[in-house]
Motif scaffolding. Structure first.
Motif, PDB file in Angstrom:
ATOM      1  N   UNK A  99      56.719   3.757 -19.205  1.00 18.31           N
ATOM      2  CA  UNK A  99      56.025   3.835 -20.494  1.00 18.31           C
ATOM      3  C   UNK A  99      54.589   3.332 -20.381  1.00 18.31           C
ATOM      4  N   UNK A 100      54.405   2.248 -19.615  1.00 17.32           N
ATOM      5  CA  UNK A 100      53.064   1.663 -19.483  1.00 17.32           C
ATOM      6  C   UNK A 100      52.142   2.512 -18.621  1.00 17.32           C
ATOM      7  N   UNK A 101      52.721   3.450 -17.892  1.00 20.84           N
ATOM      8  CA  UNK A 101      51.874   4.339 -17.110  1.00 20.84           C
ATOM      9  C   UNK A 101      51.657   5.640 -17.864  1.00 20.84           C
ATOM     10  N   UNK A 102      52.139   5.690 -19.089  1.00 21.86           N
ATOM     11  CA  UNK A 102      51.920   6.857 -19.924  1.00 21.86           C
ATOM     12  C   UNK A 102      52.889   7.993 -19.663  1.00 21.86           C
ATOM     13  N   UNK A 103      54.051   7.672 -19.074  1.00 19.83           N
ATOM     14  CA  UNK A 103      55.000   8.728 -18.717  1.00 19.83           C
ATOM     15  C   UNK A 103      55.579   9.395 -19.963  1.00 19.83           C
ATOM     16  N   UNK A 159      51.853  -4.778 -25.544  1.00 19.73           N
ATOM     17  CA  UNK A 159      52.226  -3.591 -24.770  1.00 19.73           C
ATOM     18  C   UNK A 159      52.906  -2.546 -25.640  1.00 19.73           C
ATOM     19  N   UNK A 196      54.263   1.856 -26.439  1.00 24.30           N
ATOM     20  CA  UNK A 196      53.611   1.605 -25.153  1.00 24.30           C
ATOM     21  C   UNK A 196      52.712   2.778 -24.768  1.00 24.30           C
ATOM     22  N   UNK A 197      51.683   2.509 -23.999  1.00 23.65           N
ATOM     23  CA  UNK A 197      50.798   3.587 -23.584  1.00 23.65           C
ATOM     24  C   UNK A 197      49.997   3.211 -22.357  1.00 23.65           C
ATOM     25  N   UNK A 198      49.387   4.215 -21.764  1.00 22.37           N
ATOM     26  CA  UNK A 198      48.692   4.028 -20.491  1.00 22.37           C
ATOM     27  C   UNK A 198      47.403   3.223 -20.633  1.00 22.37           C
ATOM     28  N   UNK A 216      47.291   0.341 -21.791  1.00 18.91           N
ATOM     29  CA  UNK A 216      47.641  -1.060 -21.548  1.00 18.91           C
ATOM     30  C   UNK A 216      48.501  -1.155 -20.298  1.00 18.91           C
ATOM     31  N   UNK A 217      47.872  -1.541 -19.191  1.00 22.63           N
ATOM     32  CA  UNK A 217      48.626  -1.684 -17.939  1.00 22.63           C
ATOM     33  C   UNK A 217      49.446  -2.949 -17.983  1.00 22.63           C
ATOM     34  N   UNK A 218      50.587  -2.950 -17.294  1.00 20.43           N
ATOM     35  CA  UNK A 218      51.470  -4.114 -17.352  1.00 20.43           C
ATOM     36  C   UNK A 218      51.918  -4.462 -15.935  1.00 20.43           C
ATOM     37  N   UNK A 272      48.904  -0.326  -9.114  1.00 23.42           N
ATOM     38  CA  UNK A 272      49.557   0.772  -9.823  1.00 23.42           C
ATOM     39  C   UNK A 272      49.106   0.792 -11.282  1.00 23.42           C
ATOM     40  N   UNK A 273      48.972  -0.422 -11.872  1.00 24.66           N
ATOM     41  CA  UNK A 273      48.493  -0.484 -13.254  1.00 24.66           C
ATOM     42  C   UNK A 273      47.000  -0.165 -13.318  1.00 24.66           C
ATOM     43  N   UNK A 284      45.103   3.563 -13.340  1.00 22.39           N
ATOM     44  CA  UNK A 284      45.007   4.256 -14.628  1.00 22.39           C
ATOM     45  C   UNK A 284      43.760   3.853 -15.399  1.00 22.39           C
TER      46      UNK A 284
END
Ligand SMILES: Nc1ncnc2c1ncn2[C@@H]1O[C@H](COP(=O)(O)OP(=O)(O)O)[C@@H](O)[C@H]1O
Ligand SMILES: [Mg+2]
Lengths: 297, 274
Positions: free
Chosen positions: A196-200, B67, B87-89, B91-93, B160-161, B164
């Motif tokens: 989800x945090x990578x926008x999947x 997040x 959640x969305x891209x 905001x990297x986690x 990885x975060x 983006x």
């Protein structure tokens, strides 16, 4: 079947004989085992496994030859040598048509079970509504043993071939279905959040997180399912007219010809073990990322 | 390395986080437990913020609300003026637990976000290799997570975060599971990446020294219910070296924060023993 049960149960003479035999065997084995433990051979895994087979068949042969009878009666049981005889006879008499018939039935049933089981399992595991719609009827059908399906298989299918495939299918379907559902349902919440945090999108989460995560569980369902398909073969081939390893087994029972029964049992065991092993290896190829406990790190 | 610097020019304009009167409560055994009460703060673009507090005070919950994992029972979160609800891209986690996808190699894990966004393959491998080099993981790019050490896995999770180019990087005790030596290396590495990218970072920790070493500002949280108890500046010069935590200002700050946290820890223990 015909021997009265009183003869089969404890009788002091056979007990005494048993003691003597065991004493002999033990002293013989002791000398053999002690000498073999000192050789490097025993440290070889392959050697140990081959040895296990020799011990198994050796003990069996011994029990038959001595007409072992202490609660379990080996007196009327075919010995390994008789089974070898039956096997030689089977293989001199166009064995491939039987083997091929059985393999085709099992593989067809298994393939249909794999496709349906995995698809349905993923849908049930992922969508609550679908679970609500189909899960209870499936749970109801699941505990029914393959034998119980025989009458219905005769009624439902246009020919006995389809009925037999259906019964091997039933054996494989439920383990595959249940393992797939469990695998999908047990998706790690943490990894879902990563996605989800990578926008999947839902599709990416499904394809890159849920399915790979469920793969180990699906794979074990397939291995169990493959074994179960063979497990159901004798039941399925009760419906057979002429060919099949399970058919021979059943037919020999009907005609009280025991060595081929044991041969059929062993062949089914062998083919079942081999194909389950093949499924296991193939699914492992799909999961190069997996660490198994026995594999040295 | 050039792409990293290029990006830093564009990323300074974004990364404005506003948390307004945020409250969160959870249902547990039929009871409604208020975990956060009226959290209010702003983080400006490019700032490095630490949320510091005793365990159980609700640090993770604040981060989860930003997040979009947790729905607030009151208040709002805005990132770059956009209201947060899922959640969305942007905001990297980075999670405390190792969270690389076990079935993807290091490279594929780092690449995942770009792949989702439909970036072309050549562009992807250019960006990913760049980042992998930056954190010393290039030679492990074809390894699966189980073949990496904990520190390597967290480095991969961080980049990885970051590939983006998120507005804000949320980090929930990312180094807590690492040994002390590795943790120091990771902190330095994180600062060096951050000084290139100037991404806004909200970093959760319970380790006072870590907070002082890393952040521009420390938000000290209180317990029962969780709230911001104090906001302290960490005015140490940058770039920072590990020794800086031994400097007089740092020691002074450490003592101050220690007292604040101690009160809260005692308070949380009293409540627990009731
Ligand atoms: N999903 C949840 N359901 C119920 N209670 C929760 C949940 N998440 C956190 N809590 C509770 O909220 C409090 C704060 O948790 P957390 O934010 O994880 O604290 P921290 O990260 O500061 O250690 C704890 O008392 C915890 O038990
Ligand atoms: Mg936490």
């Amino acid at each position: 079947m015909s021997s009265p049960s009183s003869e089969r149960s404890l009788n002091p003479f056979s007990l005494y004989r048993l003691q003597l035999i065991l004493k002999h065997c033990l002293s013989f084995l002791k000398s053999r085992i002690i000498s073999s433990f000192n050789t490097p051979l025993i440290h070889s895994k392959i050697f140990r496994r081959v040895l296990s087979l020799f011990i198994f068949f050796g003990v069996w042969q011994l029990l038959c030859m001595t007409k072992f009878n202490f609660f379990i009666n080996f007196e009327f049981l075919p010995s390994p040598l008789e089974v070898v005889g039956a096997t030689v006879q089977f293989f001199t008499n166009d064995p491939m048509q039987h083997i091929r018939a059985s393999i085709v039935r099992v593989l067809t049933g298994f393939s249909i079970a794999a496709i349906l089981g995995i698809t349905l399992g993923i849908l049930i595991g992922w969508f609550q509504q679908i679970e609500d719609l189909v899960f209870l009827p499936l749970e109801l059908l699941r505990p029914i043993p393959a034998v119980a399906w025989i009458p219905l298989a005769i009624l439902m299918f246009p020919n006995s071939e389809a009925g037999m495939i259906y019964i091997t299918f039933i054996g494989a379907f439920f383990p595959i279905l249940i393992s797939t559902i469990r695998g999908v349902e047990c998706t790690d919440l943490l990894l879902l959040r990563v996605g989800q945090c990578l926008g999947a999108t839902q599709w990416h989460i499904f394809k890159d997180i849920v399915i790979p995560g469920a793969l180990p569980s699906i794979a074990s369902g397939l291995v169990i399912g493959m074994g179960n398909s063979w497990f159901c073969l004798v039941t399925a081939e009760i419906l057979a007219g002429r060919y099949g390893v399970g058919y021979i087994t059943w037919e020999s029972y009907v005609t009280s010809n025991y060595p081929p029964i044991v041969m059929g049992m062993l062949m089914i065991g062998l083919m079942g073990a081999f194909s389950a092993y093949a499924v296991d290896r193939l699914t492992c190829l799909l999961m190069p990322w997996r660490v198994t406990k026995k594999q040295p790190l | 390395m050039t792409t990293l610097v290029e990006k830093s020019a564009t990323s300074t304009v974004k990364g404005f986080v506003e948390v307004e009167n945020l409250s969160v409560s959870f249902r547990r055994k039929g009871q409604c437990i208020q975990v956060l009460d009226g959290i209010d703060f702003k983080v400006h673009p490019g700032e490095f913020i630490c949320l510091l507090g005793p365990s159980g005070c609700g640090k993770s919950t604040v981060l989860n609300a930003i997040a979009g994992f947790v729905k607030p029972s009151g208040g709002h979160v805005f990132v770059d003026k956009r209201h947060v609800d899922t959640p969305g891209a942007d905001r990297g986690f980075v999670f405390q637990q190792y969270s690389l996808l076990p079935w993807k190699t290091t490279f594929q894990n780092v690449e995942f976000g770009l792949k989702i966004r439909g970036i072309s393959k050549t562009k992807r491998s250019e960006i990913v290799n760049d980042y992998l080099n930056r954190v010393g993981l290039y030679k492990h790019r074809h390894s699966y997570p189980h073949q990496l050490s904990g520190g390597m896995q967290q480095r991969a999770s961080i980049i990885r975060a970051l590939v983006n180019s998120p507005s804000v990087l949320l980090m929930d005790e990312p180094f807590a599971a690492l040994d002390a030596q590795t943790r120091h290396m990771m902190q330095e590495l994180l600062l060096s990446i951050w000084s290139d990218l100037k991404t806004t970072v909200i970093f959760v920790t319970h380790d006072i020294e870590e907070a002082i070493f890393l952040s521009d500002k420390i938000f000290v949280m209180g317990v029962n219910p969780g709230r911001i108890k104090a906001v302290l500046d960490a005015p140490l010069d940058r770039p920072r070296h590990v020794d800086i935590v031994l400097s007089p200002e740092a020691v002074q700050l450490n003592r101050q924060v220690f007292e604040l946290i101690r009160e809260e820890t005692i308070k949380s223990m009293e409540v627990e023993s009731l």
